[in-house]
Scaffold this active site. Structure first.
Site, PDB file in Angstrom:
ATOM      1  N   GLN A   1       1.949  -6.069  -3.115  1.00  8.93           N
ATOM      2  CA  GLN A   1       2.406  -6.132  -1.723  1.00  8.93           C
ATOM      3  C   GLN A   1       3.717  -5.347  -1.577  1.00  8.93           C
ATOM      4  OE1 GLN A   1       1.383  -9.572  -3.148  1.00  8.93           O
ATOM      5  NE2 GLN A   1      -0.538  -8.561  -2.720  1.00  8.93           N
TER       6      GLN A   1
ATOM      7  N   GLY B   1      -4.565  -4.336  -3.811  1.00  7.96           N
ATOM      8  CA  GLY B   1      -5.558  -3.295  -4.101  1.00  7.96           C
ATOM      9  C   GLY B   1      -4.775  -2.059  -4.486  1.00  7.96           C
ATOM     10  N   HIS B   2      -4.727  -1.768  -5.767  1.00  8.09           N
ATOM     11  CA  HIS B   2      -3.917  -0.649  -6.256  1.00  8.09           C
ATOM     12  C   HIS B   2      -4.843   0.472  -6.711  1.00  8.09           C
ATOM     13  CE1 HIS B   2      -0.358  -3.587  -7.137  1.00  8.09           C
ATOM     14  NE2 HIS B   2      -0.702  -3.535  -5.876  1.00  8.09           N
TER      15      HIS B   2
ATOM     16  N   ASP C   1       0.808  -1.222   0.000  1.00 11.33           N
ATOM     17  CA  ASP C   1       0.000   0.000   0.000  1.00 11.33           C
ATOM     18  C   ASP C   1       0.841   1.273   0.000  1.00 11.33           C
ATOM     19  OD1 ASP C   1      -2.231  -1.669   0.131  1.00 11.33           O
ATOM     20  OD2 ASP C   1      -2.252  -1.647   2.316  1.00 11.33           O
TER      21      ASP C   1
ATOM     22  N   LYS D   1       1.829   2.137  -5.046  1.00  7.08           N
ATOM     23  CA  LYS D   1       2.382   1.576  -6.296  1.00  7.08           C
ATOM     24  C   LYS D   1       1.459   1.836  -7.481  1.00  7.08           C
ATOM     25  CE  LYS D   1       2.392  -2.455  -4.306  1.00  7.08           C
ATOM     26  NZ  LYS D   1       2.041  -2.061  -2.926  1.00  7.08           N
TER      27      LYS D   1
HETATM   28  P1  GDP Z   1      -0.791   0.340  -3.539  1.00  7.92           P
HETATM   29  O1  GDP Z   1      -1.402  -0.926  -3.073  1.00  7.92           O
HETATM   30  O2  GDP Z   1       0.678   0.394  -3.276  1.00  7.92           O
HETATM   31  O3  GDP Z   1      -1.126   0.678  -4.965  1.00  7.92           O
HETATM   32  O4  GDP Z   1      -1.439   1.498  -2.646  1.00  7.92           O
HETATM   33  P2  GDP Z   1      -3.005   1.640  -2.250  1.00  7.92           P
HETATM   34  O5  GDP Z   1      -3.757   2.070  -3.430  1.00  7.92           O
HETATM   35  O6  GDP Z   1      -3.460   0.444  -1.517  1.00  7.92           O
HETATM   36  O7  GDP Z   1      -2.906   2.785  -1.158  1.00  7.92           O
HETATM   37  C1  GDP Z   1      -2.379   4.038  -1.447  1.00  7.92           C
HETATM   38  C2  GDP Z   1      -3.441   5.094  -1.144  1.00  7.92           C
HETATM   39  O8  GDP Z   1      -2.844   6.363  -1.110  1.00  7.92           O
HETATM   40  C3  GDP Z   1      -4.516   5.186  -2.200  1.00  7.92           C
HETATM   41  O9  GDP Z   1      -5.711   5.584  -1.581  1.00  7.92           O
HETATM   42  C4  GDP Z   1      -4.010   6.286  -3.123  1.00  7.92           C
HETATM   43  O10 GDP Z   1      -5.053   6.952  -3.826  1.00  7.92           O
HETATM   44  C5  GDP Z   1      -3.354   7.192  -2.143  1.00  7.92           C
HETATM   45  N1  GDP Z   1      -2.199   7.950  -2.638  1.00  7.92           N
HETATM   46  C6  GDP Z   1      -1.217   7.567  -3.489  1.00  7.92           C
HETATM   47  N2  GDP Z   1      -0.265   8.529  -3.587  1.00  7.92           N
HETATM   48  C7  GDP Z   1      -0.667   9.528  -2.772  1.00  7.92           C
HETATM   49  C8  GDP Z   1      -0.096  10.799  -2.419  1.00  7.92           C
HETATM   50  O11 GDP Z   1       0.984  11.173  -2.842  1.00  7.92           O
HETATM   51  N3  GDP Z   1      -0.795  11.558  -1.541  1.00  7.92           N
HETATM   52  C9  GDP Z   1      -1.988  11.159  -0.999  1.00  7.92           C
HETATM   53  N4  GDP Z   1      -2.587  11.970  -0.154  1.00  7.92           N
HETATM   54  N5  GDP Z   1      -2.550   9.983  -1.317  1.00  7.92           N
HETATM   55  C10 GDP Z   1      -1.891   9.181  -2.182  1.00  7.92           C
HETATM   56  P1  IMO Z   2      -0.935  -4.175  -2.244  1.00  8.52           P
HETATM   57  O1  IMO Z   2      -0.477  -4.755  -3.547  1.00  8.52           O
HETATM   58  C1  IMO Z   2      -0.935  -4.535   2.095  1.00  8.52           C
HETATM   59  C2  IMO Z   2      -1.084  -8.576   3.733  1.00  8.52           C
HETATM   60  C3  IMO Z   2      -2.325  -9.041   4.479  1.00  8.52           C
HETATM   61  C4  IMO Z   2      -1.686  -9.991   5.484  1.00  8.52           C
HETATM   62  C5  IMO Z   2      -0.572 -10.641   4.681  1.00  8.52           C
HETATM   63  C6  IMO Z   2      -0.944 -11.992   4.083  1.00  8.52           C
HETATM   64  O2  IMO Z   2      -2.220  -3.450  -2.320  1.00  8.52           O
HETATM   65  O3  IMO Z   2       0.157  -3.393  -1.605  1.00  8.52           O
HETATM   66  P2  IMO Z   2      -2.454 -12.678   2.004  1.00  8.52           P
HETATM   67  O4  IMO Z   2      -3.918 -12.476   1.753  1.00  8.52           O
HETATM   68  O5  IMO Z   2      -1.579 -12.083   0.961  1.00  8.52           O
HETATM   69  O6  IMO Z   2      -2.095 -14.101   2.291  1.00  8.52           O
HETATM   70  O7  IMO Z   2      -2.174 -11.883   3.373  1.00  8.52           O
HETATM   71  O8  IMO Z   2      -0.271  -9.738   3.625  1.00  8.52           O
HETATM   72  N1  IMO Z   2      -1.324  -8.072   2.363  1.00  8.52           N
HETATM   73  C7  IMO Z   2      -1.231  -6.797   2.014  1.00  8.52           C
HETATM   74  N2  IMO Z   2      -0.989  -5.700   2.759  1.00  8.52           N
HETATM   75  N3  IMO Z   2      -1.061  -4.431   0.753  1.00  8.52           N
HETATM   76  C8  IMO Z   2      -1.269  -5.521  -0.010  1.00  8.52           C
HETATM   77  O9  IMO Z   2      -1.267  -5.477  -1.353  1.00  8.52           O
HETATM   78  C9  IMO Z   2      -1.406  -6.766   0.622  1.00  8.52           C
HETATM   79  N4  IMO Z   2      -1.630  -8.018   0.172  1.00  8.52           N
HETATM   80  C10 IMO Z   2      -1.567  -8.814   1.250  1.00  8.52           C
HETATM   81  O10 IMO Z   2      -2.975  -7.966   5.089  1.00  8.52           O
HETATM   82  O11 IMO Z   2      -1.084  -9.257   6.517  1.00  8.52           O
HETATM   83 MG    MG Z   3      -2.933  -1.605  -1.813  1.00  5.75          MG
END
Ligand code: GDP
Ligand code: IMO
Ligand code: MG
Length: 425
Positions: free
Chosen positions: A221, A40-41, A13, A16
């Site tokens: 991840q 979840g991207h 999270d 990415k």
């Molecule tokens: P990922 O799994 O690495 O793609 O990240 P996620 O989407 O799970 O979580 C990142 C969160 O931060 C999302 O809600 C994005 O919309 C948000 N986000 C990404 N870059 C920025 C930033 O520079 N500033 C803020 N405020 N939010 C951001």
């Molecule tokens: P993105 O790509 C954050 C965490 C779960 C748990 C552990 C194992 O959005 O960054 P799993 O279901 O993979 O066997 O769970 O990994 N986890 C993540 N945490 N971002 C993710 O993906 C994750 N995918 C799995 O919360 O701790």
């Molecule tokens: Mg994510």
């Protein structure tokens, strides 16, 4: 130009999806190489928010080829749902999506087995069947995407696997068993819908590289969730690190030109496991609320804490980052002072490197360096020179500690809220 890997440097999270989406403009192919719909991207374009789980985050651009590589574990039901959700939002999905024949399939029993296992030993997984599917893969009992094209083979593999699974469900977990015919007919329906996307992904990817196309490898991840290099057993079941690209997409290490580590300006984690800089106080709550730190897949609140450079240095070493992207700098805008972890203390012992021993890590106290905050708005800034002086100092501190260039700085969730200091491709 060439190939670039986007790798999470923390516990996932990191943002990415946002970085992948930004770089896709300059790329021809976007390839996922591990994980599954546990990811979840989030990508925000204009006022529209998209959350990608299995489909590469490049899908929002027209004419970019998105490949689900062999290292991914694929839940066909989740994929079809994602396709529908995107189509409903007007995203075209046709000739631009490919699935590797040798991806392993998540089966309904993987999800049931994981739910049962989580009741006994909590890892805090996403309950998407990821771990049990990779378990079958390694045990050479997995069912692959290519099996969807051969009904009799598919049926016999389901039958063989259910013999053991149903025994375990009935006798160990004392719960309901699953029906072979139901699963088979459901997967035959999926086969019809997915047939057109199934290809030899390794051939397509390597041909594209040889033709000089720009390829982006989208990690899911983060490094600290890697099955080998993360906080085992509180990890996911795949190699999330750059090395995972070679096996998960069928690409030689010689062909990965750039490796961009994505680092959130603070730290978050979802699920169980050690997290030395976690803030269980009002500062942690503030980061969660200001940063919108709720899981993009499960909606769970993320645990939040200060930036941990010991952990990021470990990621840097394992991945060999050629540059990093700092995300969510804007979330830190209102702090008077910021803390950055530069070492750990466990009893009398000081650690400068990330400990492998989970028992030590659990008991580590962070050693912090305190830096002045900037108390100014950085949200949406696109020009490095416009950043407040103390924000630049925060970034320089990270660069000096890690000895790697910060190439991108994200200052908001939207596509254009980004500072480019050096293009990573
Ligand atoms: P990922 O799994 O690495 O793609 O990240 P996620 O989407 O799970 O979580 C990142 C969160 O931060 C999302 O809600 C994005 O919309 C948000 N986000 C990404 N870059 C920025 C930033 O520079 N500033 C803020 N405020 N939010 C951001
Ligand atoms: P993105 O790509 C954050 C965490 C779960 C748990 C552990 C194992 O959005 O960054 P799993 O279901 O993979 O066997 O769970 O990994 N986890 C993540 N945490 N971002 C993710 O993906 C994750 N995918 C799995 O919360 O701790
Ligand atoms: Mg994510």
């Amino acid at each position: 130009m060439g190939t670039v890997a986007i790798i999470g440097a923390q516990w996932g999270d990191e943002g990415k999806g946002k970085i992948v989406d930004f770089l896709t403009e300059k790329c021809d192919y976007v390839v996922r190489f591990q994980g599954g719909c546990n990811a979840g991207h989030t990508v925000v374009v204009g006022d529209e928010k998209y959350v990608l789980h299995l489909i590469p985050s490049g899908i929002l651009y027209k004419n970019k080829k998105c490949i689900i590589g062999n290292g991914v574990v694929l839940d066909p039901a989740a994929l079809l749902k994602e396709i529908e959700t995107l189509k409903d939002k007007g995203v075209e999905i046709n000739e631009n999506l490919y699935i590797a024949k040798n991806c392993h399939l998540i089966m309904p029993y993987h999800i049931v087995l994981e739910e049962e296992a989580e009741k006994r030993k909590k890892i805090g997984t996403t309950k998407r069947g990821i771990g049990p599917c990779y378990t079958d893969k390694i045990a050479r009992a997995g069912i692959r995407v290519v099996d969807l094209l051969f009904p009799e083979i598919l049926r016999s593999k389901i039958k063989a696997n259910l013999e053991l699974v149903n025994f375990v469900l009935e006798n160990f977990y004392k719960t309901n068993t699953l029906d072979e015919e139901n699963i088979f007919s459901q997967y035959m329906e999926y086969a019809e819908k997915l047939r057109k996307y199934i290809i030899d992904a390794d051939i397509i990817i390597n041909d594209a590289i040889d033709k000089g196309k720009n390829i982006l490898f989208e990690g899911a991840q983060g490094t600290l969730l890697d099955i080998d290099h993360g906080t085992y057993p509180y990890v996911t079941s795949s190699n999330t690190v750059a090395g995972g690209i070679c096996t998960g997409a069928g690409v030689s290490p010689k062909k990965i030109n750039n490796i961009l580590g994505v680092v959130k300006a603070y730290t978050t984690r979802v699920g169980e496991g050690p997290f030395p800089t976690e803030l269980r106080d009002e500062v942690g709550v503030y980061l969660r609320e200001k940063g919108g730190e709720y899981g993009a897949t499960t909606g769970r609140p993320r645990r939040c804490g200060w930036l941990d450079l010991v952990a990021v240095k470990h990621s840097l070493r394992i991945n060999g980052f050629t540059g990093i992207a700092i995300t969510k700098l804007d979330v830190l805008d209102e702090f008077e002072k910021l803390k950055v972890c530069v070492g750990y203390k466990c009893g009398e012992e000081i650690f400068h490197d990330f400990p492998k021993e989970i028992e030590i890590l659990k008991n580590c106290e962070p050693i912090y360096e305190e830096l002045p905050g900037w108390k100014e708005k950085t949200k949406g800034i696109r020009d490095y020179d416009k950043l407040p002086k103390n924000a630049k100092e925060y970034l320089s501190f990270i660069e000096d500690f890690l000895k790697v260039k910060i190439q991108l700085i994200s200052t908001g969730m939207k596509r254009d809220e980004i500072i480019v200091r050096e293009f990573p491709l």
